[in-house]
Design an enzyme around this catalytic site. Structure first.
Site, PDB file in Angstrom:
ATOM      1  N   ASN A 145       0.982  -1.102   0.031  1.00 49.92           N
ATOM      2  CA  ASN A 145      -0.049   0.030  -0.006  1.00 49.92           C
ATOM      3  C   ASN A 145       0.794   1.116   0.066  1.00 49.92           C
ATOM      4  O   ASN A 145       1.458   1.665   1.050  1.00 49.92           O
ATOM      5  CB  ASN A 145      -0.974   0.083   1.090  1.00 49.92           C
ATOM      6  CG  ASN A 145      -1.670   1.188   1.228  1.00 49.92           C
ATOM      7  OD1 ASN A 145      -1.965   1.983   0.290  1.00 49.92           O
ATOM      8  ND2 ASN A 145      -2.570   1.096   2.325  1.00 49.92           N
ATOM      9  N   ARG A 180      -2.549  -2.008  -3.588  1.00 48.77           N
ATOM     10  CA  ARG A 180      -3.562  -1.522  -3.111  1.00 48.77           C
ATOM     11  C   ARG A 180      -3.555  -0.150  -4.179  1.00 48.77           C
ATOM     12  O   ARG A 180      -2.812   0.411  -4.111  1.00 48.77           O
ATOM     13  CB  ARG A 180      -3.803  -1.093  -1.860  1.00 48.77           C
ATOM     14  CG  ARG A 180      -5.084  -0.271  -1.648  1.00 48.77           C
ATOM     15  CD  ARG A 180      -5.146   0.233  -0.086  1.00 48.77           C
ATOM     16  NE  ARG A 180      -6.561   0.705  -0.232  1.00 48.77           N
ATOM     17  CZ  ARG A 180      -7.003   1.425   1.162  1.00 48.77           C
ATOM     18  NH1 ARG A 180      -6.100   1.455   2.210  1.00 48.77           N
ATOM     19  NH2 ARG A 180      -8.033   2.009   1.092  1.00 48.77           N
ATOM     20  N   HIS A 185     -13.054   2.316  -0.533  1.00 46.09           N
ATOM     21  CA  HIS A 185     -13.038   1.145   0.705  1.00 46.09           C
ATOM     22  C   HIS A 185     -13.672   0.004   0.106  1.00 46.09           C
ATOM     23  O   HIS A 185     -14.369  -0.932   0.548  1.00 46.09           O
ATOM     24  CB  HIS A 185     -13.775   1.661   1.936  1.00 46.09           C
ATOM     25  CG  HIS A 185     -13.162   2.627   2.581  1.00 46.09           C
ATOM     26  ND1 HIS A 185     -13.980   3.682   3.270  1.00 46.09           N
ATOM     27  CD2 HIS A 185     -12.075   2.943   3.094  1.00 46.09           C
ATOM     28  CE1 HIS A 185     -13.204   4.498   3.859  1.00 46.09           C
ATOM     29  NE2 HIS A 185     -12.111   4.095   3.863  1.00 46.09           N
ATOM     30  N   ARG A 188     -12.236  14.575   7.855  1.00 45.01           N
ATOM     31  CA  ARG A 188     -13.007  15.117   6.402  1.00 45.01           C
ATOM     32  C   ARG A 188     -14.378  15.604   6.903  1.00 45.01           C
ATOM     33  O   ARG A 188     -14.896  14.940   7.776  1.00 45.01           O
ATOM     34  CB  ARG A 188     -13.040  14.149   5.475  1.00 45.01           C
ATOM     35  CG  ARG A 188     -11.841  13.713   4.801  1.00 45.01           C
ATOM     36  CD  ARG A 188     -11.863  12.843   3.745  1.00 45.01           C
ATOM     37  NE  ARG A 188     -10.740  12.019   3.325  1.00 45.01           N
ATOM     38  CZ  ARG A 188     -10.379  10.779   3.432  1.00 45.01           C
ATOM     39  NH1 ARG A 188     -11.586   9.937   3.859  1.00 45.01           N
ATOM     40  NH2 ARG A 188      -9.347  10.455   3.048  1.00 45.01           N
ATOM     41  N   GLU A 229      -8.115  -5.662   4.902  1.00 48.29           N
ATOM     42  CA  GLU A 229      -8.119  -5.454   3.387  1.00 48.29           C
ATOM     43  C   GLU A 229      -6.645  -6.106   2.854  1.00 48.29           C
ATOM     44  O   GLU A 229      -6.774  -6.342   1.717  1.00 48.29           O
ATOM     45  CB  GLU A 229      -7.909  -3.636   3.320  1.00 48.29           C
ATOM     46  CG  GLU A 229      -9.247  -3.203   3.784  1.00 48.29           C
ATOM     47  CD  GLU A 229      -9.136  -1.463   3.765  1.00 48.29           C
ATOM     48  OE1 GLU A 229      -8.765  -1.212   4.669  1.00 48.29           O
ATOM     49  OE2 GLU A 229      -9.709  -0.729   2.781  1.00 48.29           O
TER      50      GLU A 229
END
Ligand code: ADP
Length: 396
Positions: free
Chosen positions: A7, A91, A180, A241, A384
């Protein structure tokens, strides 16, 4: 077979080596401050102590060299040489409309990922640098791209088109993509197993709520709607956010504060959400502590975060004309007992009944609704990296 999962960010590289047969993580680590004068390499072999060293990491290729050095280290390594790695799974944040599933990477795939750079200018270029560095440092090993957006490519036009002039979709591919996806897919599949129903016959709402957060409606094995949009800024309130806001706010702040729209978007990404509402932190451990000490803003931050989730769960139950399972996952979803209770207490109209004792747990797969709850609610820890390793194995 061992799969190396990567990642890659603009100045960091997270890695995990996974044995695809036992699905165990053999070791994981993080290279930080790539491109700065002093880089840091962290590595934790399974069951061992964390190793942390300072090392110059001028570029991502040198970070990959450092990863290989750690994995194969004579004393603390977990493999003898890189021949024991069968494939690398990367990823990749944005696959645009090009990718509705994972792919083995070749030149054409790299070109298409590059074509999505304008949709994810912070992430995709870094992902490509990681892919290219991996190809250079480990020639002959297959690389697979697993996209955050791919799972949501099943959404219908009515869910993914914004009601703005069509030319912007035609020219710039402006639409809802959602993120996601790897986690929503992993968790919704597991949810179907847990209620003993075929994946293509169950309606699930996945609440992937961590620092970044998104909600997804998965109907009969397909993502039919999700809260993030063109970028991860949309949807529920997050750690830093804002989530959904009236777009006119951007213009008003820019004018009043003499900022560019890019400056305001940066504020909405990095200085908003729970951080802004609480004035304390993005981390719910700090927020809960402050609430216990009577902090009013922290309480409002927690309530606003829960409220946004309640709003989306209600919307998605309506979109699917019903819901069988609701799953909480990611850092907050797996650990925040009070927040889960706040959300569930607003879902009684759907037939949700909480099992308070079961809900009083962290980081564990568990049903947190009562046996007679019409809609079953679970905590399902996401993984993940394992999902990326599974996809990679399947493709090679
Ligand atoms: P991301 O992957 O988006 O960076 P994570 O899914 O790792 O985020 O979630 C991180 C967040 O999870 C933290 O900011 C914190 O709010 C929450 N969290 C993690 N552990 C706990 C805990 N033990 N108790 C409460 N909240 C937690």
């Amino acid at each position: 077979m061992n799969i190396l999962v990567i990642n890659c960010g603009s100045s960091s590289l997270k890695f995990q080596l996974i044995d695809s047969e036992s699905e165990k993580c053999l070791g994981k680590g993080l290279c930080e401050r790539i491109g700065e004068a002093k880089g840091v390499v962290n590595f934790t072999p399974d069951g061992g102590d964390k190793i942390s060293l300072e090392k110059p990491l001028p570029d991502h290729k040198s970070a990959f060299d450092a990863v290989i050095a750690q994995l194969t280290d004579e004393n603390t390594g977990i493999i003898k040489d890189m021949k024991e790695v069968g494939a690398v799974g990367h990823r990749v944040i944005h696959g645009g409309e090009y990718f509705s599933e994972s792919v083995v990477i070749d030149d054409d795939v790299i070109k298409k990922i590059e074509a999505c750079n304008s949709l994810a200018p912070l992430h995709n270029p870094a992902n490509i640098i990681g892919i290219k560095a991996s190809m250079e440092v480990m020639p002959g090993i297959k690389n697979v791209a697993v996209f955050d957006t791919a799972f949501h490519q099943t959404m219908d036009k009515k869910a993914y088109l914004y009601a703005i002039p069509n030319e912007y979709y035609e020219k710039y591919k402006i639409r809802r993509y959602g993120f996601h996806g790897t986690s929503h897919s992993f968790v919704s599949k597991r949810a179907a197993e847990l209620v003993n129903k075929p994946y293509d016959k169950v309606k699930t709402i996945v609440c992937h709520i961590g620092n970044g957060a998104s909600i997804c409606a998965v109907e009969n094995g397909k993502s039919v709607d999700t809260s993030m949009g063109l970028t991860p800024l949309a949807g529920v309130v997050m750690g830093t956010r804002s989530g959904d806001i009236d777009p006119s706010i951007v213009d008003v702040i820019a004018r009043e504060e003499n900022l560019t729209t890019a400056d305001v978007i940066d504020i909405l990404n990095k200085k908003s959400g729970v951080t802004a509402l609480s004035g304390i932190s993005a981390d719910f451990r700090d927020i809960s502590g402050a609430i216990e000490n009577g902090d009013e803003r922290a309480k409002v931050a927690m309530e606003a975060y829960a409220h946004a989730i309640v709003r989306y769960v209600g919307a998605y139950a309506a979109v699917m004309n019903g819901v069988d399972v609701i799953a909480f996952t990611a850092g907050v979803g797996e650990n925040q007992i009070m927040l889960r209770e706040m959300v569930m207490s607003h879902l009684e109209y759907l037939g949700v009944k909480i099992n308070k004792e079961a809900n009083n747990t962290r980081s564990k797969e568990i049903m947190i609704s009562s046996e007679d709850s019409k809609v079953k609610v679970f905590v399902i820890p996401t993984n993940e990296e394992l999902a990326i390793a599974r996809e990679t194995l399947e493709l090679i």
